[in-house]
Design an enzyme around this catalytic site. Structure first.
Site, PDB file in Angstrom:
ATOM      1  N   GLU A  11      -4.099  -3.148   6.285  1.00 22.51           N
ATOM      2  CA  GLU A  11      -3.119  -2.078   6.452  1.00 22.51           C
ATOM      3  C   GLU A  11      -3.742  -0.757   6.885  1.00 22.51           C
ATOM      4  O   GLU A  11      -3.102   0.288   6.819  1.00 22.51           O
ATOM      5  CB  GLU A  11      -2.317  -1.916   5.159  1.00 22.51           C
TER       6      GLU A  11
ATOM      7  N   LYS B  47      11.621  -4.899   1.325  1.00 22.23           N
ATOM      8  CA  LYS B  47      10.978  -5.552   2.463  1.00 22.23           C
ATOM      9  C   LYS B  47      12.008  -6.452   3.125  1.00 22.23           C
ATOM     10  O   LYS B  47      12.477  -7.417   2.514  1.00 22.23           O
ATOM     11  CB  LYS B  47       9.773  -6.381   2.005  1.00 22.23           C
TER      12      LYS B  47
END
Length: 429
Positions: free
Chosen positions: A205, A337
């Site tokens: 990330e 999500k």
């Protein structure tokens, strides 16, 4: 005019070099929408199913041609001709077509790609940016970013058991100011790590993945970098953790293999409480394992009044699991999500349920991302006030920050940066 006339899908690559699904939707009036689906590394057991081919001769079994075929055959046949502006009907038709409780037959990656592309095509027809189409005139709150600047756990190859160490620029005056603050801290941290002899490679990330011995060592570097960048920890910037505790919960205990520690459920709660006393940590995600409801309740009762406790694997953007959490007073925030549940309609329902119950909502990326920036628009559309979309490196992460900057510019004087009000435990301080 807004009838769905064609749907195309293809296999593209995500930020980890693994295949994912991209979908194009074309409407009768020529409007077009495209969406690419993300993929997680640490996935909850209760998530909707991501359909993979399992053919070891292609992409080590991770191909998504089955999902692509489902889009271009069964799904197109089922929703072709439907009105793209009726998002709920489109999503419900796909869910019914799949016929399983977790989208295992057609794949959540197939259904979600179509769902988001339909919304984008409908927004184009309406002549509106996606955040305005989904959120209406109320969609104007720019979220506080949770910027993942140190990676551990499943996102990095180092001894740190916790997955993410994040900074939140709650004292910024605007979203663009928050991005600036995060970038300055990120580069200051890089210099500090390099000076101390640590590598400055980045994880999935975009955060650094140094070979540090413990969570405390990582937190000390983050604190040092906030100060060195000219900001005040606890005031300008607060800290957030993603423990991803499900990943190291085994046989009823939390086993920190990197640190060589084992903690019972009660000791895990004590440990997290002590960390929040030693550092300005205002948000902890997945501090307990996904099915450790007892531990979650203990943690909530212990520190929930002063710390945002975010359920990711616990809730998996699922209204049924969220309802249980609300009923039992477990956690006080949900991580959102889109691919955990697999459709836009269900995602919005989860955010709405959370907000009505007084829970905060954090819009989130996955570790396997693309240049698709849909979640930036959804964060503003839902006024959730917080977004988690990685570090200040890797274009798959920056695509979301850059889209938020554009949205803020487009909103002009209407734009409102969430700031300290984003975290309820911080708002009154």
């Amino acid at each position: 005019m807004t009838a769905i006339t064609n749907i195309a899908a293809r296999e593209i690559l995500d930020s980890r070099g693994n295949p994912t699904v991209e979908v194009d939707v074309l409407l009768e009036d020529g409007s077009f929408g495209r969406a690419a689906v993300p993929s997680g590394a640490s996935t909850g057991a209760h998530e909707a199913v991501e359909l993979r081919d399992g053919d070891k001769s292609r992409y080590n079994g991770k191909g998504v041609l089955k999902a692509v075929d489902a889009v271009q055959s069964e799904i197109l046949d089922a929703i072709g001709g439907m009105d793209a502006e009726d998002q709920v009907a489109v999503d419900e038709a796909m869910i019914a077509l799949d016929g399983t409780p977790n989208k295992a037959r057609l794949g959540a990656n197939a259904i979600l790609g179509v769902s988001l592309a339909v919304a984008k095509a409908a927004a184009e027809t309406a002549g509106l940016p996606l955040y305005r189409y989904v959120g209406g005139v109320q969609g104007r709150v720019l979220p506080v970013p949770m910027m993942n600047i140190v990676n551990g756990g499943a996102h990095a190859d180092n001894p740190i058991d916790f997955q993410e160490f994040m900074v939140m620029p709650v004292g910024a005056t605007s979203l663009s100011d928050a991005v600036r603050m995060g970038a300055e801290i990120f580069h200051t941290l890089k210099s500090a790590l390099k000076k101390a002899g640590h590598n400055t490679n980045v994880g999935d990330e975009g955060g650094f993945a140094p070979n540090l011995p413990s969570a405390e060592a990582a937190l000390d570097f983050v604190m040092e970098s906030i100060n060195a960048a000219g900001f005040k920890p606890g005031s300008d910037v607060v800290l957030a953790l993603d423990c991803a505790a499900t990943e190291f919960f085994k046989d009823g205990a939390y086993r920190y293999e990197g640190e060589g520690q084992t903690r019972s459920i009660e000791q895990q709660v004590d440990y997290l409480a002590k960390l929040t006393e030693a550092y300005p940590i205002l948000s902890i995600e997945d501090g307990m394992s996904e099915d450790d409801w007892e531990g979650w309740k203990l943690l909530t009762d212990r520190i929930g009044s002063r710390v945002q406790l975010v359920g990711d694997d616990l809730f998996v953007t699922n209204v049924e699991r969220l309802a249980r959490g609300i009923e039992t007073g477990t956690a006080n925030s949900i991580l959102v999500k889109v691919n955990q549940i697999g459709s836009l309609t269900e995602t919005l329902a989860a955010v709405d349920m959370a907000q009505r119950a007084g829970y905060t909502a954090v819009m989130s990326h996955r570790s396997g991302e693309t240049e698709d920036s849909t979640i930036a628009d959804l964060a503003v559309a839902t006024n959730c006030g917080q977004i988690k979309t990685g570090s200040l490196a890797r274009s798959d992460r920056l695509a979301k920050y850059n889209q938020l900057i554009r949205i803020e510019e487009g909103l002009g004087a209407q734009a409102l940066y969430a700031g300290r009000s984003a975290i309820r435990q911080l708002a009154g301080r």
